[in-house]
Write an enzyme that holds these catalytic residues in place. Structure first.
Site, PDB file in Angstrom:
ATOM      1  N   ASP A  38     -39.432 -34.805  17.780  1.00  0.00           N
ATOM      2  CA  ASP A  38     -40.489 -33.833  18.098  1.00  0.00           C
ATOM      3  C   ASP A  38     -41.792 -34.522  18.519  1.00  0.00           C
ATOM      4  O   ASP A  38     -42.874 -34.138  18.087  1.00  0.00           O
ATOM      5  CB  ASP A  38     -40.738 -32.902  16.911  1.00  0.00           C
TER       6      ASP A  38
ATOM      7  N   HIS B  95     -42.302 -29.911  21.049  1.00  0.00           N
ATOM      8  CA  HIS B  95     -42.223 -28.455  21.213  1.00  0.00           C
ATOM      9  C   HIS B  95     -43.502 -27.885  21.820  1.00  0.00           C
ATOM     10  O   HIS B  95     -43.520 -26.732  22.251  1.00  0.00           O
ATOM     11  CB  HIS B  95     -41.899 -27.769  19.878  1.00  0.00           C
TER      12      HIS B  95
ATOM     13  N   SER C   7     -50.239 -28.403  15.979  1.00  0.00           N
ATOM     14  CA  SER C   7     -49.114 -29.183  16.495  1.00  0.00           C
ATOM     15  C   SER C   7     -49.601 -30.358  17.339  1.00  0.00           C
ATOM     16  O   SER C   7     -50.377 -30.177  18.273  1.00  0.00           O
ATOM     17  CB  SER C   7     -48.214 -28.298  17.364  1.00  0.00           C
TER      18      SER C   7
END
Length: 575
Positions: A187, A156, A265
């Site tokens: 992911d 993402h 992230s």
């Protein structure tokens, strides 16, 4: 923050984890408010026009003192320091575990040079206006170097990318990166840099084994709140099958109590030996929860890497394309002909397009998968004192692998060898980077339904705002053929020819002139080749649309010109 008023549905019983909203560069001017320590939601923000906002003055920041609880302490790494000192709160002395945590963080310091900052420019498709794209925006997140001149980050973090750049720790140079693979379900994304200068002086991280409960972990990355590298520490608090929000799948995951914020992230999580044991990817933001972060563990990471090395591309995680029921009720087990020593789960429904539909039947009892017995609640032994959902065994396989399933059918035990495949939903969770498809005739915009489409039309609360018919298809429908799509009239571009049809929005198309509509391409072909006097579209709820064929085709060009639409159909429908 008050609750948002919902128009339909019930409040969710359980809080839903959110993907880590990678820090948007446009929001670096605001960072977060020190008065209430509320993180800025930045994933969908765009770069504002005009003069940027001023940063809060230091004098303003000291007007309201901030007292952090011991559970919220964060360890900060100085950019050029050789050790890390945990921040202490006045009047709250060091705990007994503090020295060991400092030692654990100190061991991670050599591996920090492999952690990079990821800068990405995104250009998302506009699913509501599929012939154009949205305004581009920038974001930043974290990543780390692995062997083979490659870098791992979150999927993402680079979704719908147009440009990706990497910056090493202590460097002022941003290097252009190439995206090698994007694993939507897990992911994870893999990048590389062609410039040899980027790889000088960088040692790849080493992967460690799956940690156990209470093992210390240290998360390293570039989260919101500053520009330099950040370090937070905690312990593993839970290991189970987690819901991966970005991929809409369920895979093995770690829950930790280290602070994970926007921008973390793609950052690595290290163990006490300095080996990588996971990738930070999402956290739980809820008023009743604190310090709940989630990490992609090494088995999932290695599966992604080996899948890429084996096939030259990411093929995905296979699953059993069926729905099953627990067999915990003794009367149910007796009625199904199970012996007292037999355990398993009952097959409810099977995807007719899946390979297992050729051998399995509804009401079969799955007793074991690849020789591992399945309990009545659908779990299998994992480690000492732990059990885990049997989908973990399936996710350890690769697409195209064979597996042995033992079932109980009519009180007889049968063994089948099945070929595992990925699951295809009638409403896909992702478009895998492809632009949305559309077809326009007489102002009627036909499109296909996907989760990004629902999010574009109804917002992030689409589970409550979207029509019940579409939600039922999303949750329960199975495709009857491999090429089946859910085709809808997205909107009607008003013109003289479509008077009276202006209010048709997001309504499913069932048939054209009596012929069922399987997918958008078949609909476009039927309309283009139609020689009948009228075009009759059968919609859901017994609604019909009738247009004169010649008039409709002639009016289409003027409607496209009025709305500045370059083509009446997307490129994928032209081939």
């Amino acid at each position: 923050m008050g609750k948002t008023n919902r128009k339909r549905g019930r409040e969710p019983k359980d809080p839903v984890p959110e993907t880590l909203d990678y820090q948007t560069i446009a929001d670096m001017d605001e960072v977060f408010s020190v008065s209430n320590v509320e993180l800025i939601e930045s994933s969908t923000e765009r770069r504002p026009r005009g003069r940027p906002r001023k940063n809060p003055q230091l004098s303003d920041m000291h007007e309201k003192p901030v007292v952090l609880s011991s559970a919220r302490r964060t360890s900060h790494a100085a950019e050029n320091a050789d050790f890390v000192v945990s921040m202490s709160v006045p009047g709250d002395g060091l705990s007994a575990e503090q020295p060991s945590r400092i030692e654990a963080v100190a061991r991670v310091v050599p591996a920090m040079d492999a952690v990079v900052k990821v800068f990405c420019v995104h250009t998302e498709p506009n699913f509501s206006l599929p012939w154009q794209r949205k305004r581009q925006y920038s974001s930043s997140s974290s990543g780390f170097v692995i062997g083979g001149r490659r870098v791992l980050t979150n999927a993402h973090s680079v979704e719908h990318y147009t440009q990706v750049k990497l910056k090493k720790r202590g460097s002022d140079v941003k290097y252009l990166a190439t995206v090698l693979a994007i694993g939507t379900e897990c992911d994870i994304a893999m990048l590389t840099v062609n410039d040899d200068e980027f790889w000088e002086g960088v040692s790849p991280v080493e992967f460690g084994n799956l940690p156990t409960l209470q093992d210390a972990v240290t998360v390293v990355g570039y989260p919101i709140g500053g520009d330099t590298i950040s370090v937070t520490s905690g312990v593993v608090s839970r290991i189970e099958i987690l819901s991966y929000v970005h991929g809409s799948t369920e895979l093995l995951g770690l829950q930790i109590d280290a602070a994970i914020n926007s921008g973390n992230s793609g950052g690595p999580a290290f163990n006490e030996k300095g080996n990588c044991v996971g990738i930070a990817f999402q956290s739980l933001k809820h008023e009743d929860a604190e310090n709940i972060g989630y990490v992609i563990p090494t088995p999932v990471i290695k599966h992604f890497i080996q899948d890429y090395e084996k096939n030259g591309a990411y093929t995905g995680f296979p699953i059993l394309c069926l729905e099953w029921q627990k067999m915990e009720n003794p009367d149910l087990r007796m009625a199904m002909g199970m012996k007292p020593d037999q355990k398993g789960v009952r097959v409810r429904r099977i995807d007719p397009t899946a390979p297992e539909s050729k051998v399995l039947k509804p009401s079969d009892i799955i007793l074991s998968f690849d020789g591992v017995d399945i309990a009545n609640d659908g779990t299998v032994p994992f480690r000492h004192g732990e059990r885990i959902g049997f989908s973990y065994l399936v996710s350890q396989k690769y697409t195209g692998d064979n597996a042995t399933i033992t079932v109980l059918r009519d009180s007889k035990m049968l063994k089948f060898n099945i070929k595992l495949a990925t699951h295809r939903r009638i409403i896909p969770a992702h478009n895998k980077g492809k632009p949305p498809s559309y077809y326009i005739i007489a102002g009627f915009v036909f499109s296909t339904v996907s989760v990004p489409y629902l999010r574009s039309e109804y917002g992030k609360d689409y589970e409550y705002e979207a029509p019940v018919k579409l939600l039922d298809k999303l949750l329960h429908s199975m495709p009857q053929s491999e090429d089946e799509q859910l085709v809808v009239v997205s909107q009607v571009l008003v013109a003289d020819i479509n008077i009276g049809y202006e209010d048709i929005v997001n309504t499913q198309v069932l048939a054209l002139n009596g012929k069922p509509v399987k997918n958008l391409k078949s609909l476009a072909n039927m309309v283009e080749s139609c020689d009948d006097e009228f075009l009759k579209f059968d919609l859901e709820y017994q609604q019909i649309v009738v247009l004169r064929t010649k008039t409709a085709k002639a009016a289409t060009l003027d409607i496209l010109t009025t709305h500045c639409i370059p083509s009446k159909m997307s490129d994928d429908l032209k081939t």
